[in-house]
Structure formats: structure tokens, C-alpha cells
Design a protein around this motif. Structure first.
Motif, short mmCIF file in Angstrom:
data_model
loop_
_atom_site.label_atom_id
_atom_site.label_comp_id
_atom_site.label_asym_id
_atom_site.label_seq_id
_atom_site.Cartn_x
_atom_site.Cartn_y
_atom_site.Cartn_z
N GLY A 1 150.40 -21.04 42.46
CA GLY A 1 150.04 -19.99 41.53
C GLY A 1 151.23 -19.48 40.74
O GLY A 1 152.31 -20.07 40.71
N SER A 2 151.04 -18.33 40.11
CA SER A 2 152.02 -17.82 39.15
C SER A 2 152.97 -16.78 39.74
O SER A 2 153.88 -16.32 39.05
N ALA B 1 157.15 -17.43 39.94
CA ALA B 1 157.71 -17.57 38.60
C ALA B 1 157.65 -16.26 37.84
O ALA B 1 158.60 -15.89 37.12
N ALA B 2 156.56 -15.53 37.98
CA ALA B 2 156.43 -14.25 37.28
C ALA B 2 157.42 -13.23 37.82
O ALA B 2 158.01 -12.46 37.04
N LYS C 1 146.12 -10.58 38.83
CA LYS C 1 146.09 -11.98 38.44
C LYS C 1 146.22 -12.90 39.65
O LYS C 1 145.48 -13.88 39.79
N GLU D 1 143.66 -15.61 41.22
CA GLU D 1 144.05 -17.01 41.37
C GLU D 1 143.75 -17.51 42.79
O GLU D 1 143.33 -18.65 42.98
#
Length: 266
Positions: free
Chosen positions: A106-107, A110-111, A249, A253
Motif C-alpha cells: 500500500g501507500s 511512501a506517504a 486511505k 486500501e
């Protein structure tokens, strides 16, 4: 070993009904000075299902397991991790910079790396590492004979203090990067390199005499940062909206919409 660790992480997901989003090596193996019998310190961020967040009860927000083979597993729940990230928690920032990654989905990671500049607090991080160094110095260096590896648990946080002070950024996880940054006197670099050779050769539990070059450097750095840690910058003012958005988010996800099948009714 990586496959075994990933297997154990999958077992945790099944056992607790969670999704592990990010898992890395921490401790001496990530720092670059592990010996043959060093522990495996696996740290992770996980997210429970939606209904975990809807209970009026205070649910436990961490998981720890110690397994055979010196395998230490420890993780934080997503909301706890984001709250600590908001406070510029140094261990969490170290996880995000670890070069030994067992799982990244998932994000989230990185986020968080992208948002780090917005939330990073040099003053808080310097104080964290200063207290770590000072406490270890006072606890482990009372006698003329000391456990060799304890030097690294004082030197590393002090070098991190100096890195943060000079760059305004989080110190690198790999110890060697800080050691050869140009911020450390050559005599200290030479004495530390000699200790690294001994430790990585397997002297995990050995004791030895005090090292004057390192003692003098440690005392000097502790005295300096006790006086100047408060001079460092603080985190810029910001709202929590970015982290609230990221929380929603990542939850979507991992588990889809809430309530379940909500997308089908739209």
C-alpha cells in the motif's frame, strides 16, 4: 531468514486478524554492526479491521512476540504509528529509513517518507538521542572494565545528535554513514572502527578496558548537547489533516469500504 520472518508475519496476520503494511529490520542489523549472535529485531506497522476502531473499549495498540532463534517481533497499530509520526518519533523514523525491508504494501510508508519534512522536529529528535546516550553512559560506564558493545549504544545516538544539528534532517540508520560524515574527529573514527571489527567478529559479550579517546569524545558531546539541544529548530506548524487523510486511505486500501459492500450501493 527473510522467508522465515515473512512466514511469521503472515502468522501474526492470521492470529490477530490484521494486515501488516510495513515490516523492517531494526537494531544492530539495520545499523550495520551486528555480530553473528545478534537478535533479529523486526518492527512493523499494522492495521486492524474497521470495527476495531468503532469500539468504546480501549483496544491494545501494539503486538510483541519473542520467538526461538532470537527473533523479536514488535509492531504498532496504524493510528498509534501516525500519532507518533506526528511527534517525530525517532524509532519510527528509523524504521522508514531501514534498508532491510521484509514487507511493504500500500501507500503508507511512501506517504510517511514524503510527509516527513512537514512533521520532522529536530529539537525533539536531538533530545531523544541525547537522553538515550546519557542514560546508557551513566548505566554502563561506571567501572574501568566495560562491555565493549555498549560503546555503540552511546556513540550512535550522539552522532545522530550531531547529524540532526548540522543538517536539520533525520540521522541515517546505517552507523557507518554517520561515522564517516566528517562530523567525527579522526581519532574517534579510528578507535570506533577498531571496536567494530571486534564486535562483528563475534565479541558480543566481551568486556575490556575503557578507551580514553572515546570516553573524552562522549563526555564532550554530552556536555555540548546538554547546553545546546534547545537551540535546534522545532517542527513547523501544521494541521493533522494530511495524516487524517492518510489514515482513511490506508484503512480503505487494506479492508475496502465501511460498511462492507458500501461501494455496491453507490
Amino acid at each position: 531468514m527473510k522467508e522465515q520472518i515473512q512466514t511469521e508475519l503472515s502468522k501474526l496476520e492470521d492470529q490477530y486478524g490484521i494486515r501488516i503494511l510495513y515490516a523492517v529490520e531494526s537494531g544492530s542489523r539495520a545499523w550495520g554492526f551486528a555480530s553473528v549472535n545478534s537478535d533479529w529485531d523486526v518492527r512493523f506497522i499494522y492495521v486492524p479491521r474497521h470495527d476495531w476502531y468503532l469500539s468504546i473499549e480501549e483496544n491494545r495498540d501494539s503486538i510483541e512476540q519473542m520467538l526461538p532463534g532470537n527473533l523479536d517481533l514488535s509492531g504498532w497499530e496504524l493510528r498509534k504509528a501516525l500519532r507518533l509520526f506526528r511527534k517525530s518519533n525517532p524509532p519510527l523514523n528509523e524504521w522508514l529509513d531501514s534498508s532491510i525491508i521484509y514487507k511493504e504494501e500500500g501507500s503508507l510508508a511512501a506517504a510517511m517518507r514524503q510527509l516527513n519534512a512537514r512533521y520532522f522536529n529536530p529539537r525533539a529528535v536531538i533530545y531523544h538521542y541525547l537522553h538515550m546516550a546519557r542514560n546508557n553512559w551513566q548505566a554502563y560506564f561506571k567501572d574501568s572494565e566495560v562491555r565493549i558493545k555498549k560503546y555503540f549504544y552511546v556513540l550512535r545516538p550522539l552522532m545522530a545528535c550531531r547529524w540532526v544539528e548540522r543538517t536539520g534532517q533525520m540521522a541515517p540508520v546505517v552507523f557507518d554513514t554517520m561515522l564517516h560524515s566528517g562530523h567525527v574527529p579522526p581519532a574517534v573514527v579510528q578507535a570506533t572502527e577498531a571496536l567494530l571489527v571486534r564486535k562483528m567478529a563475534g565479541e558480543e559479550l566481551s568486556t575490556g578496558g575503557r578507551i580514553p579517546e572515546l570516553d573524552a569524545f562522549i563526555e564532550q558531546e554530552i556536555a555540548y548537547f546538554l547546553q545546546h539541544a534547545g537551540d535546534a529548530d522545532v517542527a513547523p506548524r501544521t494541521t493533522n489533516q494530511d495524516l487524517n487523510n492518510l489514515f482513511g486511505k490506508v484503512l480503505y486500501e487494506a479492508w475496502g469500504p465501511w460498511p462492507p459492500h458500501a461501494d455496491e450501493t453507490m
